[in-house]
Design a protein around this motif. Structure first.
Motif, PDB file in Angstrom:
ATOM      1  N   THR A  77      33.373  41.717  26.409  1.00 48.03           N
ATOM      2  CA  THR A  77      33.736  41.211  25.084  1.00 48.03           C
ATOM      3  C   THR A  77      35.249  41.134  24.965  1.00 48.03           C
ATOM      4  N   ASP A  78      35.967  42.066  25.565  1.00 50.07           N
ATOM      5  CA  ASP A  78      37.431  42.023  25.526  1.00 50.07           C
ATOM      6  C   ASP A  78      37.959  40.763  26.201  1.00 50.07           C
ATOM      7  N   TYR A  79      37.312  40.333  27.265  1.00 45.86           N
ATOM      8  CA  TYR A  79      37.720  39.090  27.917  1.00 45.86           C
ATOM      9  C   TYR A  79      37.526  37.910  26.971  1.00 45.86           C
TER      10      TYR A  79
ATOM     11  N   HIS B  40      43.684  34.673  17.756  1.00 42.50           N
ATOM     12  CA  HIS B  40      42.476  35.284  18.318  1.00 42.50           C
ATOM     13  C   HIS B  40      41.347  34.269  18.403  1.00 42.50           C
TER      14      HIS B  40
ATOM     15  N   LYS C 208      42.122  31.959  21.333  1.00 42.94           N
ATOM     16  CA  LYS C 208      41.855  32.607  22.615  1.00 42.94           C
ATOM     17  C   LYS C 208      40.346  32.672  22.865  1.00 42.94           C
TER      18      LYS C 208
ATOM     19  N   LEU D 140      37.435  37.876  23.816  1.00 43.35           N
ATOM     20  CA  LEU D 140      38.352  37.971  22.683  1.00 43.35           C
ATOM     21  C   LEU D 140      39.813  37.802  23.081  1.00 43.35           C
ATOM     22  N   GLY D 141      40.077  37.713  24.371  1.00 46.85           N
ATOM     23  CA  GLY D 141      41.460  37.512  24.830  1.00 46.85           C
ATOM     24  C   GLY D 141      42.268  38.787  24.888  1.00 46.85           C
ATOM     25  N   ARG D 142      41.591  39.932  24.859  1.00 41.51           N
ATOM     26  CA  ARG D 142      42.304  41.221  24.894  1.00 41.51           C
ATOM     27  C   ARG D 142      42.638  41.648  26.317  1.00 41.51           C
ATOM     28  N   THR D 143      42.001  41.006  27.294  1.00 41.89           N
ATOM     29  CA  THR D 143      42.278  41.268  28.698  1.00 41.89           C
ATOM     30  C   THR D 143      42.005  40.003  29.493  1.00 41.89           C
ATOM     31  N   ASN D 144      42.626  39.894  30.638  1.00 42.44           N
ATOM     32  CA  ASN D 144      42.360  38.773  31.528  1.00 42.44           C
ATOM     33  C   ASN D 144      41.315  39.127  32.575  1.00 42.44           C
TER      34      ASN D 144
END
Length: 74
Positions: A63-65, A4, A7, A67-71
């Motif tokens: 924030t998800d981007y 994490h 990423k 954190l690498g949770r979505t592209n």
């Protein structure tokens, strides 16, 4: 260093490069010490929730981007 953190580092570095601004400019505009931004960029520290949201707002990504949770960056 966890996946994490790696990423986040990748996404932060990419966002900084795409902004076309120097690290000094970004630090100044965010009112964040240059050293703090550098530690995030190099993976020595991770931002707190408040700082994560600030970075996402600044780079106009989620924030998800970061954190690498979505592209999907938006």
């Amino acid at each position: 260093m966890g996946k994490h953190t790696t990423k986040f580092m990748e996404r932060l570095n990419t966002s900084m490069q795409l902004s076309g601004k120097t690290q000094a400019q970004i630090s100044s505009e965010l009112n964040v010490r240059h050293q703090k931004l550098s530690k995030w960029k190099l993976g020595y520290h991770e931002p707190c929730l408040h700082d994560l949201v600030m970075l996402a707002d600044y780079f106009e990504v989620t924030t998800d981007y970061l954190l690498g949770r979505t592209n999907d960056y938006n």
